[in-house]
Scaffold this active site. Structure first.
Site, PDB file in Angstrom:
ATOM      1  N   CYS A  69       0.809  -1.210   0.000  1.00  0.00           N
ATOM      2  CA  CYS A  69       0.000   0.000   0.000  1.00  0.00           C
ATOM      3  C   CYS A  69       0.849   1.270   0.000  1.00  0.00           C
ATOM      4  O   CYS A  69       0.325   2.368  -0.228  1.00  0.00           O
ATOM      5  CB  CYS A  69      -0.976   0.000   1.174  1.00  0.00           C
ATOM      6  SG  CYS A  69      -0.225  -0.229   2.792  1.00  0.00           S
ATOM      7  N   ASP A 154     -31.061   0.526  11.985  1.00  0.00           N
ATOM      8  CA  ASP A 154     -29.895   1.397  12.057  1.00  0.00           C
ATOM      9  C   ASP A 154     -28.662   0.528  12.283  1.00  0.00           C
ATOM     10  O   ASP A 154     -28.756  -0.549  12.884  1.00  0.00           O
ATOM     11  CB  ASP A 154     -30.025   2.430  13.178  1.00  0.00           C
ATOM     12  CG  ASP A 154     -29.031   3.559  13.017  1.00  0.00           C
ATOM     13  OD1 ASP A 154     -29.344   4.507  12.276  1.00  0.00           O
ATOM     14  OD2 ASP A 154     -27.949   3.509  13.627  1.00  0.00           O
ATOM     15  N   ASP A 225     -32.316   4.190   7.518  1.00  0.00           N
ATOM     16  CA  ASP A 225     -31.489   5.394   7.648  1.00  0.00           C
ATOM     17  C   ASP A 225     -30.678   5.535   6.363  1.00  0.00           C
ATOM     18  O   ASP A 225     -29.568   5.016   6.250  1.00  0.00           O
ATOM     19  CB  ASP A 225     -30.564   5.266   8.862  1.00  0.00           C
ATOM     20  CG  ASP A 225     -29.711   6.511   9.073  1.00  0.00           C
ATOM     21  OD1 ASP A 225     -29.901   7.502   8.352  1.00  0.00           O
ATOM     22  OD2 ASP A 225     -28.842   6.490   9.964  1.00  0.00           O
TER      23      ASP A 225
END
Length: 359
Positions: A69, A154, A225
């Site tokens: 990375c 949620d 949501d």
């Protein structure tokens, strides 16, 4: 790299790619002495909007010695952050012959591998095409509007790797705001948060909760949501679950993803509301109450006006930022997350084992 979920009682098989693993494997496509950017890597997997998510995957890379990375930098040629520290990132880049001054790559353009040069499958493009294809099935009609029992959901998260999602589903009788059912699912997450792709991150856990709630009673509607048709492809998470589960659905979000508020406010009780226009159509409403705002948009099998009517009549306590049916699953998910996070961190640090969580 494809994860398959089966929900027998819903009659749904749901498949998603493991974006975390896929992106990490893709890093091996970057040749020695070359670098790429977060945006180019996002575009390679199908959408440059994923640049921030690529940064998160790099930051949580569990094996930086295997998945390089350090070869992913900022679009202006600055080296950016690194989990093992900037000095180590600079050392590794210089070892490959890359010249760096003041934390910036000198021959940046010559070293840059662009998205079209990375031979990977554009999974996000496939997910985007899926949304566009499924959106044709969306119904914004009022044929199914006898709504009394709703399931609301949620999610909360424990950062990984891997990230862990905690989904709470509540079954409410909205006539008397009575809680009639509760389900909690805890699953690993295989897609980071990417704007407009939320459903692929959250639906596996939501569908599991929904399946358990439906053993008690089938809801007349589901409230999520997130967005419904107020979405660039008119297929937000609320529309997505409505279409694949064949349920009436409504999205209740805290921020506007797309569209514009038509400044024509009306009053209902102690709430104010205004329509939201997208591509010349009214596809949702903004509601202001108690100094808070929510965005209401229909998901499936309901009109914008009916979704507004239901939202305006939901119980909303004075200091809460959202209606009670959305607030309750949020508070429960937050509470569960705190407990899991404490145990999860202890296990990772070698200070506890899984039996403590089970207790």
């Amino acid at each position: 790299m494809i994860i398959t979920y089966r929900y027998d009682e819903l009659g749904i098989v749901y498949e998603i790619p493991d974006i975390y693993r896929y992106v990490l494997y893709t890093l091996r496509e970057i040749p020695k002495g070359k670098i790429t950017t977060y945006g180019e890597l996002g575009a390679a997997i199908g959408d440059k909007i994923a640049a921030r998510a690529i940064g998160y995957i790099m930051a949580t890379n569990p094996r930086p010695d295997i998945y390089p990375c350090y070869k992913v930098v900022n679009r202006d040629g600055s080296i950016g952050k690194y989990s093992l520290g900037k000095e180590e990132k600079i050392r590794r880049l210089r070892k490959e012959g890359i010249r760096i001054e003041s934390e910036r790559i000198i021959d940046f353009q010559d070293r840059l591998v662009r998205s079209h040069q990375i031979d990977v499958f554009p999974y996000l493009r496939s997910l985007r095409n899926m949304q566009s294809w499924l959106s044709v099935a969306t119904e914004l009609s009022d044929e199914h509007t006898q709504i009394r029992n709703i399931a609301s959901f949620d999610l909360s998260y424990v950062d990984g790797p891997p990230d862990i999602s905690i989904c709470v589903g509540c079954l409410f009788d909205i006539k008397n705001t009575k809680l009639n059912g509760l389900a909690i699912s805890i699953l690993p997450v295989f897609i980071p948060y990417i704007p407009t792709y939320l459903a692929f991150r959250e639906l596996p856990a939501i569908l599991l909760c929904l399946e358990h709630l439906m053993r008690h009673r089938k809801p007349d509607a589901v409230f999520l949501d997130g967005q419904g048709v107020l979405h660039p492809r008119r297929f937000g998470i609320a529309t997505h679950i409505g279409v694949i589960a064949n349920l009436t659905s409504v999205g209740i979000a805290k921020t506007l993803l797309c569209g514009r508020v038509v400044e024509k406010w009306s009053k209902s009780g102690d709430s104010y509301y205004a329509p939201i226009e997208l591509d010349g159509e009214i596809l949702g409403f903004i509601i202001r109450k108690n100094r808070h705002e929510i965005i209401v948009s229909p998901g499936h099998r309901i009109s914008p006006e009916k979704a507004l009517e239901i939202a305006l009549n939901l119980e909303w306590r004075p200091r809460d930022p959202e209606p009670l049916v959305m607030r309750v699953p949020h508070l429960i998910a937050t509470s569960v997350r705190k407990k899991i996070k404490a145990i999860y961190n202890k296990i990772r640090a070698g200070l506890a084992d899984i039996t403590e969580f089970m207790d």
